[in-house]
Design a protein around this motif. Structure first.
Motif, mmCIF file in Angstrom:
data_model
loop_
_atom_site.group_PDB
_atom_site.id
_atom_site.type_symbol
_atom_site.label_atom_id
_atom_site.label_comp_id
_atom_site.label_asym_id
_atom_site.label_seq_id
_atom_site.Cartn_x
_atom_site.Cartn_y
_atom_site.Cartn_z
ATOM 1 N N LEU A 1 0.833 -1.206 0.000
ATOM 2 C CA LEU A 1 0.000 0.000 0.000
ATOM 3 C C LEU A 1 0.865 1.252 0.000
ATOM 4 O O LEU A 1 0.512 2.264 -0.630
ATOM 5 N N GLY A 2 2.006 1.200 0.692
ATOM 6 C CA GLY A 2 2.915 2.345 0.705
ATOM 7 C C GLY A 2 3.445 2.669 -0.676
ATOM 8 O O GLY A 2 3.565 3.846 -1.050
ATOM 9 N N VAL A 3 3.775 1.648 -1.448
ATOM 10 C CA VAL A 3 4.259 1.867 -2.822
ATOM 11 C C VAL A 3 3.163 2.503 -3.671
ATOM 12 O O VAL A 3 3.411 3.459 -4.424
ATOM 13 N N ILE A 4 1.931 1.980 -3.558
ATOM 14 C CA ILE A 4 0.825 2.538 -4.343
ATOM 15 C C ILE A 4 0.538 3.972 -3.912
ATOM 16 O O ILE A 4 0.288 4.856 -4.744
ATOM 17 N N ARG A 5 0.620 4.219 -2.618
ATOM 18 C CA ARG A 5 0.393 5.570 -2.099
ATOM 19 C C ARG A 5 1.419 6.549 -2.675
ATOM 20 O O ARG A 5 1.077 7.651 -3.118
ATOM 21 N N ASN A 6 2.687 6.149 -2.678
ATOM 22 C CA ASN A 6 3.739 7.020 -3.232
ATOM 23 C C ASN A 6 3.527 7.253 -4.719
ATOM 24 O O ASN A 6 3.727 8.362 -5.220
ATOM 25 N N LEU A 7 3.135 6.191 -5.421
ATOM 26 C CA LEU A 7 2.875 6.316 -6.853
ATOM 27 C C LEU A 7 1.730 7.297 -7.094
ATOM 28 O O LEU A 7 1.799 8.145 -7.997
ATOM 29 N N ALA A 8 0.697 7.214 -6.281
ATOM 30 C CA ALA A 8 -0.440 8.123 -6.424
ATOM 31 C C ALA A 8 -0.029 9.568 -6.157
ATOM 32 O O ALA A 8 -0.473 10.493 -6.846
ATOM 33 N N ASP A 9 0.844 9.760 -5.174
ATOM 34 C CA ASP A 9 1.272 11.112 -4.810
ATOM 35 C C ASP A 9 2.170 11.742 -5.863
ATOM 36 O O ASP A 9 2.143 12.958 -6.076
ATOM 37 N N GLU A 10 2.983 10.915 -6.537
ATOM 38 C CA GLU A 10 4.062 11.441 -7.365
ATOM 39 C C GLU A 10 3.808 11.417 -8.864
ATOM 40 O O GLU A 10 4.361 12.238 -9.596
ATOM 41 N N SER A 11 2.985 10.483 -9.341
ATOM 42 C CA SER A 11 2.991 10.216 -10.779
ATOM 43 C C SER A 11 2.023 11.052 -11.592
ATOM 44 O O SER A 11 2.257 11.298 -12.776
ATOM 45 N N GLY A 12 0.899 11.472 -11.005
ATOM 46 C CA GLY A 12 -0.130 12.133 -11.789
ATOM 47 C C GLY A 12 -0.870 11.187 -12.713
ATOM 48 O O GLY A 12 -1.634 11.617 -13.586
ATOM 49 N N MET A 13 -0.678 9.895 -12.524
ATOM 50 C CA MET A 13 -1.278 8.883 -13.380
ATOM 51 C C MET A 13 -2.739 8.655 -12.988
ATOM 52 O O MET A 13 -3.117 8.786 -11.824
ATOM 53 N N THR A 14 -3.571 8.324 -13.947
ATOM 54 C CA THR A 14 -4.939 7.908 -13.675
ATOM 55 C C THR A 14 -4.895 6.508 -13.069
ATOM 56 O O THR A 14 -4.237 5.617 -13.595
#
Length: 369
Positions: free
Chosen positions: A182-195
């Protein structure tokens, strides 16, 4: 002049999908905006995973329309669609004969025809991003479940998708490994701007990471809103009933399941939520009695989930296949026994048939009620 990108990255209209004549998705409508993070929550059997798999055509819809960045998904080259839309599954599906690095490099070198040195450099960067820089040459059997899932996330990112789909990415993990993924997904959500669209049973995570929540029930997006709207002020009855559960555990059981391991998981879950010992013991006794005397004699397929509400009420949900069997009214001996146990120990009993499944839900009454 270049055309401005459409706001809706995903638009779904009238989506229907059935299996063996049993409808799973029923005229579903939904939109996901560009750069938006949407968590999809709801009870088992609501069609959440089927919805996700239809988006990138891993499942072929029976009818309806899916637009991805303004294009009809079913008219797109499926390889281009899946390049645009990466997916992380419940199971990790790593190639066991390849290292973590080779698993991440494989698709870019074979499908995108990237030079090997460029693919390797990017794969190393992605492994570092998911916290596995030191495991690049480890094989899947040398990695924990959480580490394997993080490799799977890196592998999906290696294709440079514009959209990421996560289908219950923590459901196959030991509870101790859930937070690292979940931490990896959270960081990805915060940083990537990806849908991103995330099917999850982790309610706190969904609330924290999402721009919007889809609550799915009965094969549709039953309610759609911001995390505050869904978790604090749900408008519809079934949403309110679902959100009352602050946490759940879920089991898919057969007639050979391990009683001792099962009992321990139930007891640990209830202990975690500070359910008093007497009621924990009653809970295990009640479930075992129902399994032995009703479910094992009546059904071949059973999904069981256990929830604890903010008021420490213990909610039980049994979903089982086969013909309609309501133990609260049936007059055979197993049903009479189940009814007596439930009425003796429970309250707020509800039976429904949802998507071809018998669904029995009730609350284990606290001693002071």
């Amino acid at each position: 002049m270049s055309q401005a990108p459409v706001k809706n990255m995903i638009t779904v209209k009238g989506l229907c999908k059935s299996y063996n004549g049993v409808p799973v998705l029923k005229d579903l409508d939904a939109t996901i905006n560009r750069g938006e993070i949407v968590s999809i929550v709801g009870p088992s059997g609501a069609g959440k995973s089927t919805f996700l798999r239809c988006l990138n055509l891993l499942e072929t819809p029976d009818s309806g329309e899916i637009l991805v960045d303004g294009e009809n998904a079913e008219e797109m080259d499926v390889k281009l669609l899946r390049r645009k839309m990466g997916m992380v599954f419940q199971q990790f599906n790593l190639f066991p004969h390849l290292s973590a690095l080779e698993n991440v490099m494989l698709a870019p070198t074979t499908l995108l025809k990237e030079p090997k040195d460029e693919a390797e450099e990017r794969a190393l960067d992605l492994l570092e991003k998911v916290g596995l820089a030191g495991k690049a040459w480890a094989f899947s059997w040398e990695l924990s479940g959480g580490q394997q899932q993080r490799v799977a996330i890196a592998r999906a990112l290696a294709m440079r998708p514009e959209i990421m789909l996560f289908d219950e990415p923590t459901s196959a993990l030991d509870p101790t490994m859930v937070n690292e993924v979940l931490g990896v997904i959270r960081n990805l959500a915060d940083e990537s701007g990806m849908t991103m669209a995330i099917v999850t049973h982790e309610m706190r995570f969904a609330r924290d990471v999402s721009d919007r929540i889809f609550y799915m029930d009965q094969g549709i997006v039953y309610e759609d809103g911001t995390p505050e709207e869904i978790f604090e002020h749900p408008k519809r009855d079934r949403t309110r009933a679902f959100i009352r559960r602050v946490d759940t555990i879920r089991f898919e059981l057969d007639k050979d399941f391990d009683y001792f391991g099962f009992d321990a998981k139930i007891d640990n879950f209830a202990m975690k939520h500070m359910v008093e010992q007497e009621r924990r013991e009653l809970l295990v006794e009640l479930i075992e009695a129902l399994f032995d005397n009703f479910f094992f004699s009546k059904v071949d397929e059973l999904t069981f989930s256990l929830g604890v509400t903010e008021k420490k009420e213990v909610e039980l949900r049994f979903a089982y296949g086969g013909p309609e069997i309501n133990p609260m009214i049936a007059d055979d001996a197993p049903s009479r026994f189940a009814r007596s146990m439930i009425l003796k120990n429970g309250t707020d009993v509800e039976f429904n048939v949802i998507d071809g499944k018998n669904v029995l839900e009730f609350v284990l009454a606290p001693k002071n009620r």
